[in-house]
Design a protein around this motif. Structure first.
Motif, short mmCIF file in Angstrom:
data_model
loop_
_atom_site.label_atom_id
_atom_site.label_comp_id
_atom_site.label_asym_id
_atom_site.label_seq_id
_atom_site.Cartn_x
_atom_site.Cartn_y
_atom_site.Cartn_z
N GLN A 1 45.11 14.77 115.80
CA GLN A 1 44.93 14.37 117.20
C GLN A 1 45.21 12.88 117.37
O GLN A 1 45.19 12.10 116.42
CB GLN A 1 43.51 14.68 117.64
CG GLN A 1 43.07 16.12 117.44
CD GLN A 1 43.97 17.11 118.17
OE1 GLN A 1 44.26 16.94 119.35
NE2 GLN A 1 44.40 18.15 117.45
N ASP A 2 45.45 12.46 118.62
CA ASP A 2 45.55 11.04 118.88
C ASP A 2 44.18 10.41 118.69
O ASP A 2 43.14 11.09 118.80
CB ASP A 2 46.08 10.79 120.29
CG ASP A 2 45.10 11.26 121.36
OD1 ASP A 2 44.13 10.53 121.66
OD2 ASP A 2 45.27 12.39 121.88
N PRO A 3 44.11 9.11 118.38
CA PRO A 3 42.83 8.48 118.04
C PRO A 3 41.73 8.67 119.09
O PRO A 3 40.59 8.96 118.76
CB PRO A 3 43.19 7.01 117.85
CG PRO A 3 44.63 7.04 117.42
CD PRO A 3 45.25 8.18 118.18
N ASP A 4 42.06 8.50 120.37
CA ASP A 4 41.03 8.61 121.40
C ASP A 4 40.52 10.04 121.51
O ASP A 4 39.31 10.26 121.65
CB ASP A 4 41.59 8.16 122.76
CG ASP A 4 41.79 6.64 122.82
OD1 ASP A 4 41.19 5.93 121.98
OD2 ASP A 4 42.57 6.19 123.68
N GLY A 5 41.44 11.02 121.46
CA GLY A 5 41.02 12.41 121.52
C GLY A 5 40.17 12.79 120.33
O GLY A 5 39.18 13.52 120.46
N CYS A 6 40.54 12.30 119.17
CA CYS A 6 39.76 12.57 117.96
C CYS A 6 38.35 12.00 118.08
O CYS A 6 37.36 12.68 117.77
CB CYS A 6 40.48 11.98 116.75
SG CYS A 6 39.60 12.19 115.19
N LYS A 7 38.23 10.78 118.54
CA LYS A 7 36.92 10.15 118.68
C LYS A 7 36.03 10.93 119.64
O LYS A 7 34.82 11.09 119.41
CB LYS A 7 37.07 8.71 119.16
CG LYS A 7 37.60 7.75 118.11
CD LYS A 7 37.71 6.34 118.68
CE LYS A 7 38.29 5.38 117.65
NZ LYS A 7 38.46 4.02 118.20
N GLU A 8 36.63 11.43 120.72
CA GLU A 8 35.84 12.18 121.70
C GLU A 8 35.27 13.45 121.09
O GLU A 8 34.09 13.79 121.30
CB GLU A 8 36.71 12.51 122.92
CG GLU A 8 35.95 12.99 124.13
CD GLU A 8 35.66 14.48 124.09
OE1 GLU A 8 34.63 14.91 124.66
OE2 GLU A 8 36.48 15.21 123.49
N ARG B 1 32.47 12.59 118.62
CA ARG B 1 31.21 12.29 119.31
C ARG B 1 30.52 13.57 119.75
O ARG B 1 29.29 13.70 119.65
CB ARG B 1 31.47 11.38 120.52
CG ARG B 1 31.71 9.93 120.17
CD ARG B 1 31.59 9.04 121.39
NE ARG B 1 32.57 9.41 122.41
CZ ARG B 1 33.78 8.88 122.51
NH1 ARG B 1 34.17 7.96 121.63
NH2 ARG B 1 34.61 9.25 123.47
#
Length: 418
Positions: A252-259, A262
């Motif tokens: 995944q892209d970094p922001d999607g992965c972080k979401e 979380r």
């Protein structure tokens, strides 16, 4: 209760040495207090000079019903689809005697190598039904004093909708037979999200934990982890839910992965990464810029998710390798997931215990005396060298011991010294 045992001159993680007194299945005292404790007077003694003493390992994801089948059930293509086809073709030969023999051998090897707890997924779908689970519940009882064996009913597909009625009945039968955990592989269902919800609800209804094979692909379009996290929260299974594999999270892209990370942390989902099997199976269609077949280990850890490491398949169509060894898994996490050695070892010990809902083990008074001694001067040497010279203790008693003798031809020894 076991007899008291005094471990003498064991090397600890900080490089020092200590005595450890074990009494009534627990660590009673360490250091000078261990030898002077009145219980040490009549205790047996075990010299651990030259051995590193560690908490015992925990295997959070195995498949004992399939173990050691690689030669009988070859997978020429080496991919996940080929492995599934091969194991289904092997079902007819997997009678109770066969499952019992292979599972016992694999579990014995696991114990010898330092595992005192194992969670095994067991196929219970169409084609095999409850046959293997019945055998493994018997093995669970026989091995209870040696290894804590948890059995996951790995539901067949489809599981959702009208087409899944038969597999849902088989899953209910598995619960009646004594399965400890509800499992399944939603990606094999025509509707993975619906299958995820069905399986989580089945676990909640049965009052059992849930551990699903999720997103075992490098295709970033396949991502059911968020739906799993939402359903776990909805069903109140936080702290009793595990997502295994989760390979596509690493694409995944970094922001999607972080979401997503979380969401998993907030819902109380543990993640089990399975480096050997997924590195073997994934990315075969892309001979250049081959994607790494691992989940997003570092972002998950940064988000506060418990990340455990497992061996998964032990020499079967899904993985022809596997030494059934926690040091092998830890070494792979260092090399492939870029974890520090200490963190990699934590993934196969403390974090694996959390994922399985087991009490913590540490070199502290009061801790369960489930321990592993390996001939090594420190954890770095233990993970890198993985000496077979080991002593395994469960509940304060020695349950397995392997001694290694190195014998070098005298003439060669002189040459090397010259």
């Amino acid at each position: 209760m076991t007899k008291h045992l005094l471990l003498e001159q064991a090397t600890t993680g900080d490089g020092g040495t200590t005595d450890v007194l074990l009494a009534d299945g627990r660590i009673a005292a360490l250091g000078p207090a261990a030898a002077t404790d009145q219980r040490a007077a009549g205790a047996d003694r075990l010299d651990l000079a030259g051995y590193l003493l560690l908490p015992s390992a925990v295997e959070p994801h195995a498949h004992l019903d399939k173990a050691l089948l690689a030669r009988r059930a070859p997978n020429p293509d080496g991919d996940l689809t080929g492995a599934i086809t091969a194991i289904r073709a092997a079902y007819a030969s997997m009678d109770e005697a066969d499952v019992r023999s292979r599972a016992t051998e694999a579990l014995s090897t696991a114990l010898t190598h330092g595992y005192t707890a194992v969670r095994s997924h067991v196929d219970v779908g169409t084609g095999i039904g409850p046959r293997a689970l019945r055998v493994l519940t018997e093995l669970r009882s026989r091995a209870a004093g040696l290894v804590d064996l948890q059995l996951v009913a790995l539901a067949g597909a489809p599981i959702a909708g009208a087409a899944g009625r038969h597999n849902r009945r088989l899953l209910a039968q598995a619960v009646e037979l004594g399965a400890d955990v509800i499992g399944g592989a939603p990606a094999l269902d025509p509707n993975p999200t619906a299958a995820t919800r069905v399986l989580v609800r089945a676990a909640a209804d049965a009052g059992l934990p849930v551990d699903l094979h999720l997103d075992e692909t490098t295709d970033p379009q396949m991502l059911t982890l968020r739906a799993f996290a939402d359903e776990v929260a909805r069903q109140g299974l936080g702290g009793r839910a595990t997502a295994s594999h989760c390979v596509s999270l690493g694409q995944q892209d970094p922001d999607g992965c972080k979401e997503v990370c979380r969401a998993l942390a907030d819902s109380g989902v543990a993640v089990v990464t399975l480096p050997q099997t997924n590195l073997y199976l994934q990315g075969r269609a892309e001979p250049t810029r081959t994607p790494r077949g691992l989940t997003a280990v570092t972002p998950l850890r940064d988000a506060g998710v418990t990340v455990a490491g497992g061996g998964d398949n032990w020499r079967d169509p899904f993985n022809p390798l596997g030494r059934i060894d926690p040091f092998e898994t830890a070494a792979l996490l260092v090399a492939a997931a870029h974890l520090p050695v200490a963190d990699a070892w934590t993934a196969v010990t403390a974090h694996a215990r959390i994922a399985l809902g087991l009490p913590p083990v540490a070199l502290l008074p009061g801790s369960p005396a489930d321990l592993l001694a390996i001939r090594a001067s420190g954890l770095d040497e233990a993970v890198a060298g993985a000496s077979q010279d080991r002593i395994v203790l469960r509940g304060g008693r020695v349950v397995a011991r392997t001694s290694v003798v190195h014998d070098v031809v005298p003439a060669l020894e002189k040459e090397m010294a010259a």
